[in-house]
Design an enzyme around this catalytic site. Sequence first.
Site, PDB file in Angstrom:
ATOM      1  N   LYS A  31      46.545  70.924  64.978  1.00 50.68           N
ATOM      2  CA  LYS A  31      46.969  71.823  66.068  1.00 50.68           C
ATOM      3  C   LYS A  31      46.424  71.266  67.380  1.00 50.68           C
ATOM      4  O   LYS A  31      45.222  71.211  67.598  1.00 50.68           O
ATOM      5  CB  LYS A  31      46.466  73.246  65.832  1.00 50.68           C
ATOM      6  CG  LYS A  31      47.039  74.223  66.869  1.00 50.68           C
ATOM      7  CD  LYS A  31      46.665  75.651  66.571  1.00 50.68           C
ATOM      8  CE  LYS A  31      45.323  76.033  67.100  1.00 50.68           C
ATOM      9  NZ  LYS A  31      45.222  76.034  68.576  1.00 50.68           N
ATOM     10  N   ASP A  58      50.243  73.826  70.287  1.00 49.50           N
ATOM     11  CA  ASP A  58      49.890  75.218  70.636  1.00 49.50           C
ATOM     12  C   ASP A  58      49.713  75.332  72.141  1.00 49.50           C
ATOM     13  O   ASP A  58      48.597  75.440  72.637  1.00 49.50           O
ATOM     14  CB  ASP A  58      48.601  75.593  69.884  1.00 49.50           C
ATOM     15  CG  ASP A  58      48.230  77.061  70.064  1.00 49.50           C
ATOM     16  OD1 ASP A  58      49.100  77.860  70.462  1.00 49.50           O
ATOM     17  OD2 ASP A  58      47.058  77.399  69.804  1.00 49.50           O
ATOM     18  N   LEU A  59      50.833  75.313  72.852  1.00 45.58           N
ATOM     19  CA  LEU A  59      50.754  75.350  74.313  1.00 45.58           C
ATOM     20  C   LEU A  59      50.929  76.762  74.861  1.00 45.58           C
ATOM     21  O   LEU A  59      50.804  76.978  76.056  1.00 45.58           O
ATOM     22  CB  LEU A  59      51.807  74.404  74.926  1.00 45.58           C
ATOM     23  CG  LEU A  59      51.628  72.935  74.552  1.00 45.58           C
ATOM     24  CD1 LEU A  59      52.666  72.071  75.276  1.00 45.58           C
ATOM     25  CD2 LEU A  59      50.224  72.445  74.888  1.00 45.58           C
ATOM     26  N   LYS A  60      51.266  77.694  74.012  1.00 42.22           N
ATOM     27  CA  LYS A  60      51.423  79.106  74.424  1.00 42.22           C
ATOM     28  C   LYS A  60      52.192  79.200  75.746  1.00 42.22           C
ATOM     29  O   LYS A  60      51.715  79.744  76.734  1.00 42.22           O
ATOM     30  CB  LYS A  60      50.067  79.784  74.541  1.00 42.22           C
ATOM     31  CG  LYS A  60      49.300  79.819  73.236  1.00 42.22           C
ATOM     32  CD  LYS A  60      48.108  80.737  73.338  1.00 42.22           C
ATOM     33  CE  LYS A  60      47.295  80.770  72.070  1.00 42.22           C
ATOM     34  NZ  LYS A  60      46.599  79.510  71.777  1.00 42.22           N
ATOM     35  N   ASP A  63      56.520  81.172  80.966  1.00 44.45           N
ATOM     36  CA  ASP A  63      57.023  80.823  82.301  1.00 44.45           C
ATOM     37  C   ASP A  63      58.477  81.307  82.371  1.00 44.45           C
ATOM     38  O   ASP A  63      58.950  81.975  81.441  1.00 44.45           O
ATOM     39  CB  ASP A  63      56.914  79.297  82.502  1.00 44.45           C
ATOM     40  CG  ASP A  63      56.767  78.897  83.966  1.00 44.45           C
ATOM     41  OD1 ASP A  63      57.442  79.514  84.824  1.00 44.45           O
ATOM     42  OD2 ASP A  63      55.995  77.961  84.252  1.00 44.45           O
ATOM     43  N   ILE A  64      59.198  80.959  83.412  1.00 45.99           N
ATOM     44  CA  ILE A  64      60.594  81.391  83.486  1.00 45.99           C
ATOM     45  C   ILE A  64      61.403  80.662  82.400  1.00 45.99           C
ATOM     46  O   ILE A  64      61.026  79.568  81.965  1.00 45.99           O
ATOM     47  CB  ILE A  64      61.205  81.144  84.894  1.00 45.99           C
ATOM     48  CG1 ILE A  64      61.159  79.663  85.256  1.00 45.99           C
ATOM     49  CG2 ILE A  64      60.485  81.993  85.939  1.00 45.99           C
ATOM     50  CD1 ILE A  64      61.942  79.331  86.518  1.00 45.99           C
ATOM     51  N   THR A 117      44.113  86.946  69.208  1.00 48.29           N
ATOM     52  CA  THR A 117      43.148  87.495  68.232  1.00 48.29           C
ATOM     53  C   THR A 117      41.781  87.722  68.872  1.00 48.29           C
ATOM     54  O   THR A 117      40.905  88.312  68.253  1.00 48.29           O
ATOM     55  CB  THR A 117      43.005  86.543  67.023  1.00 48.29           C
ATOM     56  OG1 THR A 117      43.024  85.202  67.504  1.00 48.29           O
ATOM     57  CG2 THR A 117      44.134  86.732  66.056  1.00 48.29           C
ATOM     58  N   GLN A 188      36.181  85.511  68.620  1.00 49.70           N
ATOM     59  CA  GLN A 188      37.329  86.172  67.996  1.00 49.70           C
ATOM     60  C   GLN A 188      36.976  87.629  67.694  1.00 49.70           C
ATOM     61  O   GLN A 188      35.802  87.975  67.579  1.00 49.70           O
ATOM     62  CB  GLN A 188      37.724  85.457  66.699  1.00 49.70           C
ATOM     63  CG  GLN A 188      38.153  84.016  66.885  1.00 49.70           C
ATOM     64  CD  GLN A 188      39.564  83.876  67.437  1.00 49.70           C
ATOM     65  OE1 GLN A 188      40.119  84.811  68.018  1.00 49.70           O
ATOM     66  NE2 GLN A 188      40.145  82.704  67.289  1.00 49.70           N
ATOM     67  N   GLY A 208      39.601  76.605  63.016  1.00 49.08           N
ATOM     68  CA  GLY A 208      39.056  75.884  64.164  1.00 49.08           C
ATOM     69  C   GLY A 208      37.626  75.502  63.911  1.00 49.08           C
ATOM     70  O   GLY A 208      37.322  74.699  63.022  1.00 49.08           O
ATOM     71  N   ARG A 209      36.747  76.170  64.676  1.00 51.54           N
ATOM     72  CA  ARG A 209      35.339  75.770  64.672  1.00 51.54           C
ATOM     73  C   ARG A 209      34.697  75.827  63.292  1.00 51.54           C
ATOM     74  O   ARG A 209      33.755  75.085  63.035  1.00 51.54           O
ATOM     75  CB  ARG A 209      34.575  76.650  65.673  1.00 51.54           C
ATOM     76  CG  ARG A 209      34.924  76.301  67.115  1.00 51.54           C
ATOM     77  CD  ARG A 209      34.583  77.407  68.069  1.00 51.54           C
ATOM     78  NE  ARG A 209      35.489  78.551  67.928  1.00 51.54           N
ATOM     79  CZ  ARG A 209      35.434  79.640  68.690  1.00 51.54           C
ATOM     80  NH1 ARG A 209      34.528  79.725  69.649  1.00 51.54           N
ATOM     81  NH2 ARG A 209      36.290  80.630  68.512  1.00 51.54           N
TER      82      ARG A 209
HETATM   83  O1  C5P Z   1      37.629  78.063  66.447  1.00 54.70           O
HETATM   84  P1  C5P Z   1      38.636  79.092  66.016  1.00 54.70           P
HETATM   85  O2  C5P Z   1      38.878  79.130  64.519  1.00 54.70           O
HETATM   86  O3  C5P Z   1      38.353  80.458  66.619  1.00 54.70           O
HETATM   87  O4  C5P Z   1      39.990  78.550  66.674  1.00 54.70           O
HETATM   88  C1  C5P Z   1      41.171  79.274  66.687  1.00 54.70           C
HETATM   89  C2  C5P Z   1      42.263  78.446  67.296  1.00 54.70           C
HETATM   90  O5  C5P Z   1      43.467  79.220  67.266  1.00 54.70           O
HETATM   91  C3  C5P Z   1      42.034  78.066  68.740  1.00 54.70           C
HETATM   92  O6  C5P Z   1      42.613  76.771  68.905  1.00 54.70           O
HETATM   93  C4  C5P Z   1      42.813  79.081  69.539  1.00 54.70           C
HETATM   94  O7  C5P Z   1      43.315  78.558  70.732  1.00 54.70           O
HETATM   95  C5  C5P Z   1      43.971  79.396  68.582  1.00 54.70           C
HETATM   96  N1  C5P Z   1      44.601  80.715  68.723  1.00 54.70           N
HETATM   97  C6  C5P Z   1      43.898  81.914  68.623  1.00 54.70           C
HETATM   98  N2  C5P Z   1      44.553  83.113  68.781  1.00 54.70           N
HETATM   99  C7  C5P Z   1      45.873  83.152  68.990  1.00 54.70           C
HETATM  100  C8  C5P Z   1      46.590  81.949  69.072  1.00 54.70           C
HETATM  101  C9  C5P Z   1      45.920  80.742  68.907  1.00 54.70           C
HETATM  102  O8  C5P Z   1      42.682  81.885  68.386  1.00 54.70           O
HETATM  103  N3  C5P Z   1      46.496  84.315  69.079  1.00 54.70           N
END
Ligand code: C5P
Length: 231
Positions: A31, A58-60, A63-64, A117, A188, A208-209
């Site tokens: 991702k 995952d650029l979220k 925009d228009i 989240t 989170q 992620g982490r």
């Molecule tokens: O480190 P962690 O497990 O919290 O990472 C979650 C990843 O998911 C991050 O890259 C974050 O940008 C992404 N994300 C999120 N919540 C969303 C969409 C994406 O945490 N609703």
Amino acid sequence: MTEIAVAFDVESLERAIELDRALGEGREYAKVGLELFTAAGPDAVRALRARGRRVFLDLKLHDIPNTVERAAAAAARLGAELLTVHAAGGKEMIRAAARGARSAGTSVRVVAVTLLTSLDEESLPPGFERPFQLHQTLADLLLMTESAGAHGIVCAAPDLPGIRERHPAPFFAVTPGIRPSGSPVQDQRRVATVAEAVRLGSSLLVLGRSVTAARDPRAALEAARAECRFR
Ligand code: C5P
């Protein structure tokens, strides 16, 4: 079947390659999010694809419609397989993203972020009704997202039960905020363990982490794979 995406939330292309090496071979998506894309741009996508990774961009986007359509087309040309947009951008924007994603003749899937989240009732920005009707808001966003032609949504795993009733697979549900049992929640709010998210019907777990900051990322990923298989 539930799949895994590892969030390559790192500061440079070099760090991304190091992380990819540390993880070893696997079917997991990489991702690429705002940090890596801002630092290394499309080269990050190309390099990870060249190393055999499927890329979740995952650029979220928010925009228009015209801008989002063109950005989605660019993402498709890059070979990304998944692309996020914010559902809050509205129906026309999501429709434009789906159109852009199709225009390059590849299979990039557009998934819409419902509510981050990291947000809970206390941290929601102004403009949301109080008390917050989470389930109703999600249901409304979902209907709009699906009718606009998106392939799925990004949501918190604890929100899945209500969603899966009306939107079964193959509607794609991506769940970030996944934590192995006992590990810290960090910023989170609405989290779940790997096993819970699989049981609730997640299509794709974002780790992620809990993997990338582990002393041994490969072992952490392998533990998550095992939890996925033997839930
Ligand atoms: O480190 P962690 O497990 O919290 O990472 C979650 C990843 O998911 C991050 O890259 C974050 O940008 C992404 N994300 C999120 N919540 C969303 C969409 C994406 O945490 N609703």
